[in-house]
Design an enzyme around this catalytic site. Sequence first.
Site, PDB file in Angstrom:
ATOM      1  N   SER A   1      33.218  50.176  45.584  1.00 12.04           N
ATOM      2  CA  SER A   1      33.593  48.794  45.291  1.00 12.04           C
ATOM      3  C   SER A   1      34.395  48.204  46.449  1.00 12.04           C
ATOM      4  O   SER A   1      35.471  48.697  46.796  1.00 12.04           O
ATOM      5  CB  SER A   1      34.438  48.750  44.010  1.00 12.04           C
ATOM      6  OG  SER A   1      34.952  47.454  43.849  1.00 12.04           O
TER       7      SER A   1
ATOM      8  N   HIS B   1      29.271  47.723  45.201  1.00 15.04           N
ATOM      9  CA  HIS B   1      29.710  46.893  44.081  1.00 15.04           C
ATOM     10  C   HIS B   1      30.581  45.746  44.600  1.00 15.04           C
ATOM     11  O   HIS B   1      31.520  45.969  45.374  1.00 15.04           O
ATOM     12  CB  HIS B   1      30.506  47.798  43.143  1.00 15.04           C
ATOM     13  CG  HIS B   1      30.941  47.185  41.861  1.00 15.04           C
ATOM     14  ND1 HIS B   1      30.099  47.027  40.774  1.00 15.04           N
ATOM     15  CD2 HIS B   1      32.156  46.713  41.461  1.00 15.04           C
ATOM     16  CE1 HIS B   1      30.776  46.480  39.779  1.00 15.04           C
ATOM     17  NE2 HIS B   1      32.028  46.272  40.161  1.00 15.04           N
TER      18      HIS B   1
ATOM     19  N   ASP C   1      32.955  42.609  43.454  1.00 20.11           N
ATOM     20  CA  ASP C   1      33.712  42.018  42.354  1.00 20.11           C
ATOM     21  C   ASP C   1      34.009  40.547  42.619  1.00 20.11           C
ATOM     22  O   ASP C   1      34.878  40.230  43.428  1.00 20.11           O
ATOM     23  CB  ASP C   1      35.031  42.780  42.170  1.00 20.11           C
ATOM     24  CG  ASP C   1      34.802  44.167  41.602  1.00 20.11           C
ATOM     25  OD1 ASP C   1      34.197  44.265  40.522  1.00 20.11           O
ATOM     26  OD2 ASP C   1      35.205  45.141  42.251  1.00 20.11           O
TER      27      ASP C   1
ATOM     28  N   MET D   1      35.587  37.189  41.349  1.00 17.40           N
ATOM     29  CA  MET D   1      36.622  36.793  40.374  1.00 17.40           C
ATOM     30  C   MET D   1      36.977  35.327  40.545  1.00 17.40           C
ATOM     31  O   MET D   1      36.943  34.805  41.662  1.00 17.40           O
ATOM     32  CB  MET D   1      37.889  37.613  40.582  1.00 17.40           C
ATOM     33  CG  MET D   1      37.673  39.101  40.518  1.00 17.40           C
ATOM     34  SD  MET D   1      39.251  39.936  40.727  1.00 17.40           S
ATOM     35  CE  MET D   1      38.698  41.636  40.841  1.00 17.40           C
TER      36      MET D   1
ATOM     37  N   HIS E   1      29.310  41.906  40.293  1.00 18.28           N
ATOM     38  CA  HIS E   1      29.961  41.958  38.978  1.00 18.28           C
ATOM     39  C   HIS E   1      30.737  40.658  38.824  1.00 18.28           C
ATOM     40  O   HIS E   1      31.761  40.467  39.484  1.00 18.28           O
ATOM     41  CB  HIS E   1      30.871  43.207  38.953  1.00 18.28           C
ATOM     42  CG  HIS E   1      31.784  43.301  37.785  1.00 18.28           C
ATOM     43  ND1 HIS E   1      32.873  44.152  37.769  1.00 18.28           N
ATOM     44  CD2 HIS E   1      31.779  42.679  36.576  1.00 18.28           C
ATOM     45  CE1 HIS E   1      33.496  44.032  36.614  1.00 18.28           C
ATOM     46  NE2 HIS E   1      32.866  43.139  35.875  1.00 18.28           N
TER      47      HIS E   1
ATOM     48  N   MET F   1      33.187  38.458  37.289  1.00  8.01           N
ATOM     49  CA  MET F   1      34.343  38.333  36.390  1.00  8.01           C
ATOM     50  C   MET F   1      34.766  36.877  36.406  1.00  8.01           C
ATOM     51  O   MET F   1      35.805  36.521  36.969  1.00  8.01           O
ATOM     52  CB  MET F   1      35.469  39.257  36.874  1.00  8.01           C
ATOM     53  CG  MET F   1      35.241  40.699  36.471  1.00  8.01           C
ATOM     54  SD  MET F   1      36.293  41.806  37.422  1.00  8.01           S
ATOM     55  CE  MET F   1      35.312  41.959  38.864  1.00  8.01           C
TER      56      MET F   1
ATOM     57  N   MET G   1      33.558  48.668  31.235  1.00  4.86           N
ATOM     58  CA  MET G   1      34.821  48.657  31.996  1.00  4.86           C
ATOM     59  C   MET G   1      35.735  49.738  31.434  1.00  4.86           C
ATOM     60  O   MET G   1      35.975  49.797  30.225  1.00  4.86           O
ATOM     61  CB  MET G   1      35.526  47.307  31.876  1.00  4.86           C
ATOM     62  CG  MET G   1      34.852  46.149  32.590  1.00  4.86           C
ATOM     63  SD  MET G   1      34.550  46.423  34.346  1.00  4.86           S
ATOM     64  CE  MET G   1      36.220  46.612  34.972  1.00  4.86           C
TER      65      MET G   1
ATOM     66  N   GLY H   1      40.047  42.916  36.898  1.00  4.75           N
ATOM     67  CA  GLY H   1      40.900  42.049  37.711  1.00  4.75           C
ATOM     68  C   GLY H   1      41.509  42.731  38.921  1.00  4.75           C
ATOM     69  O   GLY H   1      41.722  42.091  39.939  1.00  4.75           O
TER      70      GLY H   1
ATOM     71  N   GLY I   1      41.907  46.561  41.341  1.00  7.40           N
ATOM     72  CA  GLY I   1      41.559  47.942  41.631  1.00  7.40           C
ATOM     73  C   GLY I   1      42.778  48.830  41.439  1.00  7.40           C
ATOM     74  O   GLY I   1      43.891  48.335  41.216  1.00  7.40           O
TER      75      GLY I   1
ATOM     76  N   ASP J   1      33.170  51.392  35.401  1.00  9.63           N
ATOM     77  CA  ASP J   1      33.958  50.768  36.470  1.00  9.63           C
ATOM     78  C   ASP J   1      35.437  50.773  36.098  1.00  9.63           C
ATOM     79  O   ASP J   1      35.832  50.190  35.087  1.00  9.63           O
ATOM     80  CB  ASP J   1      33.438  49.321  36.615  1.00  9.63           C
ATOM     81  CG  ASP J   1      34.109  48.530  37.724  1.00  9.63           C
ATOM     82  OD1 ASP J   1      34.866  49.121  38.511  1.00  9.63           O
ATOM     83  OD2 ASP J   1      33.863  47.305  37.788  1.00  9.63           O
TER      84      ASP J   1
ATOM     85  N   GLY K   1      39.133  53.069  37.648  1.00  7.41           N
ATOM     86  CA  GLY K   1      39.910  54.304  37.587  1.00  7.41           C
ATOM     87  C   GLY K   1      39.097  55.568  37.765  1.00  7.41           C
ATOM     88  O   GLY K   1      39.531  56.648  37.346  1.00  7.41           O
TER      89      GLY K   1
ATOM     90  N   GLY L   1      36.343  52.291  43.627  1.00  8.60           N
ATOM     91  CA  GLY L   1      37.022  51.442  44.604  1.00  8.60           C
ATOM     92  C   GLY L   1      38.059  52.216  45.379  1.00  8.60           C
ATOM     93  O   GLY L   1      37.807  52.699  46.493  1.00  8.60           O
TER      94      GLY L   1
HETATM   95  C1  DX5 Z   1      38.234  45.823  38.579  1.00 10.55           C
HETATM   96  C2  DX5 Z   1      36.921  45.844  39.301  1.00 10.55           C
HETATM   97  C3  DX5 Z   1      36.557  47.153  39.866  1.00 10.55           C
HETATM   98  C4  DX5 Z   1      37.509  47.721  40.882  1.00 10.55           C
HETATM   99  C5  DX5 Z   1      37.609  49.180  40.604  1.00 10.55           C
HETATM  100  O1  DX5 Z   1      38.362  44.611  37.970  1.00 10.55           O
HETATM  101  O2  DX5 Z   1      35.879  45.440  38.418  1.00 10.55           O
HETATM  102  O3  DX5 Z   1      35.224  47.157  40.371  1.00 10.55           O
HETATM  103  O4  DX5 Z   1      37.095  47.534  42.215  1.00 10.55           O
HETATM  104  O5  DX5 Z   1      38.591  49.732  41.374  1.00 10.55           O
HETATM  105  P1  DX5 Z   1      39.119  51.218  41.135  1.00 10.55           P
HETATM  106  O6  DX5 Z   1      37.916  52.130  41.334  1.00 10.55           O
HETATM  107  O7  DX5 Z   1      40.160  51.374  42.172  1.00 10.55           O
HETATM  108  O8  DX5 Z   1      39.641  51.295  39.736  1.00 10.55           O
HETATM  109 ZN    ZN Z   2      33.804  45.714  39.135  1.00 14.25          ZN
END
Ligand code: DX5
Ligand code: ZN
Length: 216
Positions: free
Chosen positions: A6, A31, A33, A35, A65, A67, A136, A141, A143, A169, A171, A191
């Site tokens: 990501s 990926h 993101d 937002m 993705h 958001m 999710m 929102g 990483g 997606d 953690g 990510g």
């Molecule tokens: C969070 C995003 C994720 C994020 C994940 O809102 O949708 O794609 O990049 O990051 P990690 O892998 O660090 O949790």
């Molecule tokens: Zn994402």
Amino acid sequence: MKIFPSLLSANFANLERDLNPLVEEGVESYHLDVMDGNFVPNISFGPPVIRSLRKAYPQIELDAHLMVKDPFVVLEPILKIGVEWLSVHVEVEPDVDKISRLCRQYDTGFGLVFNPGTEIERGKKLLPAADFVLLMSVEPGFGGQSFNEETLDKVKKLKKYFNGPIQMDGGLGPNNVEKVVSAGVDWVVAGSSVFGQAVPTAAVRELLAAVDQPAP
Ligand code: DX5
Ligand code: ZN
């Protein structure tokens, strides 16, 4: 298992330096993101950045993705740029017929996303339109958050109604990827466990090794 690094955790001041080694290593899918500061309390990037990435890396798979509260603000601009996958959140009550039709028109796979607190039941009727589902495992929102274990039960529930690829997606890293894949997840978004590491290519290899997969 397929890994989607990501870009949210990459260095936006020097994306090439972060991406090139992974692309050269053979990591195919990334990926993105998007937002809006409305559906989620953060703003990342949108069509202009995706357009630049598409141009610089025509050979990779891009997974957008969304958001965002109103997917139609960015949907067509992103589809026109050309992405392989695009997902929208169940919580925004998307017009799934229209969005999936548009995605098909542009040869983009359509995904439905469920937040950690959203029951599968809520999006059950929309599932037949989806090519993949994203669960999710953190609140969207940001990483770098911790994996929510409860998401594992959701995979089982989802499998009762949906047999396409399941993406997860939030953690995810070498310490939990095996558990997630055993639960039935096909696509892993990562990510901070990739771009947050000193050597992202080594981090991808470690993730693959954790599920007994060879280097890309
Ligand atoms: C969070 C995003 C994720 C994020 C994940 O809102 O949708 O794609 O990049 O990051 P990690 O892998 O660090 O949790
Ligand atoms: Zn994402």
